[in-house]
Design a protein around this motif. Structure first.
Motif, short mmCIF file in Angstrom:
data_model
loop_
_atom_site.label_atom_id
_atom_site.label_comp_id
_atom_site.label_asym_id
_atom_site.label_seq_id
_atom_site.Cartn_x
_atom_site.Cartn_y
_atom_site.Cartn_z
N ASN A 125 38.20 28.72 43.43
CA ASN A 125 37.24 28.49 42.95
C ASN A 125 37.03 29.31 41.59
OD1 ASN A 125 34.33 27.66 42.65
ND2 ASN A 125 33.94 30.00 42.54
N TRP A 126 37.14 30.32 41.36
CA TRP A 126 37.28 30.93 39.91
C TRP A 126 38.35 30.37 39.27
CZ3 TRP A 126 33.19 33.20 38.64
CH2 TRP A 126 32.64 33.99 39.50
N PHE A 127 39.68 29.99 39.49
CA PHE A 127 40.57 29.55 38.68
C PHE A 127 40.06 28.13 38.50
CE2 PHE A 127 44.41 27.23 38.16
CZ PHE A 127 45.12 28.22 37.39
N MET A 128 39.47 27.20 39.22
CA MET A 128 39.04 25.91 38.69
C MET A 128 37.85 26.19 37.83
SD MET A 128 39.00 23.27 41.85
CE MET A 128 37.88 24.23 42.93
N MET A 129 36.94 26.91 38.02
CA MET A 129 35.94 27.34 36.80
C MET A 129 36.61 27.61 35.59
SD MET A 129 32.60 29.43 38.53
CE MET A 129 31.45 28.64 39.76
N ALA A 130 37.54 28.63 35.50
CA ALA A 130 38.21 28.96 34.15
C ALA A 130 38.81 27.67 33.80
CB ALA A 130 39.56 29.99 34.58
N LEU A 131 39.48 26.72 34.26
CA LEU A 131 40.10 25.38 34.12
C LEU A 131 38.87 24.49 33.32
CD1 LEU A 131 42.59 24.45 36.62
CD2 LEU A 131 43.18 25.35 34.48
N MET A 132 37.81 24.32 33.92
CA MET A 132 36.75 23.66 33.51
C MET A 132 36.17 24.09 32.30
SD MET A 132 36.73 20.84 35.28
CE MET A 132 38.33 21.34 35.27
N ASN A 133 36.07 25.30 32.21
CA ASN A 133 35.58 25.86 30.67
C ASN A 133 36.58 25.86 29.63
OD1 ASN A 133 33.03 27.24 31.49
ND2 ASN A 133 34.33 28.58 32.68
N ALA B 174 31.08 29.25 26.93
CA ALA B 174 32.22 28.59 27.95
C ALA B 174 33.38 29.49 27.76
CB ALA B 174 32.30 27.19 27.54
N ILE B 175 33.80 29.92 26.69
CA ILE B 175 34.86 30.69 26.61
C ILE B 175 34.80 31.98 27.12
CG2 ILE B 175 36.52 31.94 24.98
CD1 ILE B 175 35.71 29.67 22.69
N LEU B 176 33.56 32.55 26.77
CA LEU B 176 33.29 33.88 27.60
C LEU B 176 33.47 33.60 29.18
CD1 LEU B 176 30.46 35.29 25.46
CD2 LEU B 176 32.76 35.78 25.31
N ALA B 177 32.83 32.56 29.60
CA ALA B 177 32.79 32.23 31.13
C ALA B 177 34.11 32.10 31.66
CB ALA B 177 31.96 31.06 31.26
N ALA B 178 35.04 31.48 30.87
CA ALA B 178 36.58 31.19 31.12
C ALA B 178 37.16 32.78 31.57
CB ALA B 178 37.17 30.46 30.25
N ILE B 179 36.88 33.52 30.49
CA ILE B 179 37.63 34.92 30.60
C ILE B 179 36.96 35.68 31.53
CG2 ILE B 179 37.61 37.28 29.20
CD1 ILE B 179 37.59 35.64 26.65
N ALA B 180 35.66 35.56 31.80
CA ALA B 180 35.21 36.34 32.97
C ALA B 180 35.52 35.69 34.22
CB ALA B 180 33.63 36.09 33.13
N CYS B 181 35.90 34.36 34.42
CA CYS B 181 36.48 33.77 35.88
C CYS B 181 37.87 34.60 36.13
CB CYS B 181 36.49 32.27 35.65
SG CYS B 181 34.91 31.50 35.60
N ILE B 182 38.82 34.51 35.03
CA ILE B 182 40.09 34.86 35.08
C ILE B 182 39.96 36.59 35.55
CG2 ILE B 182 42.27 35.42 33.93
CD1 ILE B 182 41.58 32.81 32.33
N TRP B 183 39.23 37.25 34.73
CA TRP B 183 38.95 38.78 35.03
C TRP B 183 38.52 39.05 36.50
CZ3 TRP B 183 33.97 41.17 35.20
CH2 TRP B 183 34.14 42.58 35.24
N ILE B 184 37.73 38.23 36.94
CA ILE B 184 37.10 38.43 38.57
C ILE B 184 38.26 38.41 39.63
CG2 ILE B 184 35.66 37.66 40.18
CD1 ILE B 184 33.39 37.24 38.02
N LEU B 185 39.31 37.19 39.14
CA LEU B 185 40.56 37.08 40.10
C LEU B 185 41.12 38.37 40.32
CD1 LEU B 185 42.15 33.67 38.51
CD2 LEU B 185 40.94 33.84 40.85
N THR B 186 41.17 39.41 39.33
CA THR B 186 41.85 40.45 39.53
C THR B 186 41.23 41.45 40.56
OG1 THR B 186 40.47 41.60 37.84
CG2 THR B 186 42.69 40.55 37.25
N TYR B 187 40.06 41.07 41.04
CA TYR B 187 39.42 41.88 42.28
C TYR B 187 39.50 41.26 43.66
CZ TYR B 187 37.40 44.84 38.62
OH TYR B 187 37.35 45.64 37.81
N ILE B 188 40.38 40.11 43.78
CA ILE B 188 40.77 39.25 44.99
C ILE B 188 41.83 40.03 45.42
CG2 ILE B 188 41.31 37.41 46.01
CD1 ILE B 188 39.81 35.84 44.06
N GLU B 189 42.00 40.37 46.95
CA GLU B 189 42.98 40.88 47.50
C GLU B 189 44.40 40.10 47.43
OE1 GLU B 189 41.82 41.64 51.74
OE2 GLU B 189 40.07 43.06 50.98
#
Length: 468
Positions: free
Chosen positions: A369-377, A407-422
């Motif tokens: 989900n987060w990866f796709m959100m980044a792609l759509m932004n 949208a650019i800030l949202a893409a960065i946030a999505c990628i950043w949150i990915l780093t907190y996944i196990e």
């Protein structure tokens, strides 16, 4: 390729109005988030759970506006699959198709896994009411029942979903009011407001994204929606805002009425929370509401993933068999059955143990989900730069020289949150991307019967006129 070659796959029925679409979004979002992942999320964030809901809600809302603008331009079945195909094409036609395949595959993986996780959430609350029926039996049964409902057709499915979605909204609002009224300052009364620090909050945010991820379920129904260029973006954004508000106040309320450690250990945390302030009937009523919520969330997951598979199959990016549509039901029945089977297999991960199964399925789905959100932004930014002639009916707000800054800030946030996944879910997600890339070069690249923008307009023009 002529559109006529796809005549057997163009008879989807437009049976969903704005309220139906809104209810698909609300139903998918509520059950997938608050009723399923609140236990693992509170284990990470502690009493500060509501802060994680705020962060996830803000990022998801910003990303949803990228989806909404793209949907108002290309209101077609498959959502991010279609958007990627057309958005990235000006850079390279192969890149457009590859990213579209990634989105379709990631969406299918995430929503099939999400359906499995939500089935387990349903089973947990069912077990709260009927202790003699274990989740390992109930979860597979509900998965099969909902797959069967989808095969009946989109109109009947939409009406059932609308009814249950209204119940969910009322129930969550009642939980929040009752719990907060009983202890207005509850979260702040704990000595350790953030037991795992901000890392715990961000880890909880990553999990809570599971509740926002189903928002694309609305957009995958582009060719089954009435007046889609208006109703799709409006239903998507309004459904998400409705649910984000409910999530925040509910997240605050449950920690006000129950100990975070007990919530984290419970398979029915909302019932536990309401039991403390409204003993007896309150917990049973909330469990019933949770059953409707998790049931409609599974419905939304299977709707979205089957339509994504259908969208790719009718262009032969996936095997053409998944593009078959029933004459009476107007539903892509082979895609629904296959998606239901994958969701059922995901549900069977209860052999790992209930908590472990929930965490694994949720985390793998959230990565996608987060990866796709980044792609759509990113896709929206590319469209704004390369396709200035387009006039979307919905436009992302706050732009500098036509660039959607948020949208650019949202893409960065999505990628950043990915780093907190196990690590294990991350490995599953990246491995899936590699497999999809191999699939593109081995299978899809030379077989892809691309429907361009003009062909898509022609394919959907008649049904869109009928719906207005």
């Amino acid at each position: 390729m002529a559109v006529a070659n796809n005549s057997t796959t163009s008879n989807l029925k437009r049976g969903l109005g704005f309220v139906d679409l809104w209810s698909v979004g609300v139903g998918a979002l509520i059950g997938g988030g608050i009723f399923t992942v609140i236990g693992p999320a509170v284990a990470e964030a502690g009493p500060g759970l509501f802060i994680a809901f705020i962060i996830a809600g803000v990022v998801a809302t910003l990303s949803s506006m990228s989806y909404a603008e793209l949907a108002s331009i290309w209101p077609y079945q498959g959502a991010s699959y279609a958007y990627s195909k057309f958005a990235f094409a000006p850079i390279s036609s192969h890149l457009g198709k590859l990213v579209a395949l990634w989105c379709a595959g990631l969406y299918f993986l995430s929503f099939s896994f999400a359906a499995g996780a939500v089935n387990l959430g349903f089973a947990g609350y069912f077990n709260f009411i009927f202790p003699n029926l274990p989740p390992t039996i109930v979860a597979p049964v509900i998965s099969i029942v909902i797959t069967g409902l989808l095969l009946v057709g989109i109109k009947a499915t939409g009406k059932v979903n609308t009814f249950f979605s209204i119940i969910q909204v009322v129930a969550l609002f009642a939980i929040a009011v009752i719990a907060i009224s009983a202890n207005p300052l509850g979260p702040f009364e704990h000595n350790n407001f953030l037991p795992n620090g901000w890392s715990g909050v961000f880890a909880a945010t990553a999990l809570i994204a599971f509740g926002q991820m189903q928002v694309e379920a609305v957009l995958t129904l582009g060719e089954e929606a009435k007046n889609p260029r208006r109703n799709l973006p409006l239903a998507q954004v309004s459904a998400l805002i409705t649910v984000v508000i409910l999530y925040i106040v509910t997240g605050y309320g449950v920690v006000s009425s129950a100990d975070p450690a007990e919530l984290a250990a419970s398979s029915a945390p909302l019932s536990l929370a309401i039991e403390n302030v409204l003993p007896g009937i309150g917990a049973v009523l909330i469990a019933i509401a949770a059953l409707t919520a998790t049931g409609t969330s599974t419905l939304g997951c299977l709707l979205g993933s089957s339509r994504m598979l259908y969208a790719g199959a009718r262009e032969n990016a996936f095997p053409r068999i998944f593009a078959k549509v029933g004459e009476k039901s107007g539903a892509p029945y082979t895609a629904i059955i296959f998606t239901g089977i994958i969701a059922l297999l995901a549900t069977m991960t209860t052999v790992l143990g209930y908590a472990k199964a929930i965490n694994l399925l949720v985390s793998a789905a959230v990565f996608a989900n987060w990866f796709m959100m980044a792609l759509m932004n990113i896709a929206l930014v590319i469209v704004r730069v390369t396709r200035k002639e387009l006039t979307p009916s919905f436009r992302y707000p706050i732009n500098i020289r036509n660039i959607p800054i948020l949208a650019i800030l949202a893409a960065i946030a999505c990628i950043w949150i990915l780093t907190y996944i196990e690590p294990l879910p991350l490995l599953i997600g990246f491995s899936w991307i590699v497999l999809l890339t191999i699939w593109y070069f081995v299978y899809s690249k030379d077989r892809w019967d691309l429907l361009d923008e003009e062909q898509m307009k022609e394919l959907t023009r008649n049904t869109e006129k009928e719906s207005n």
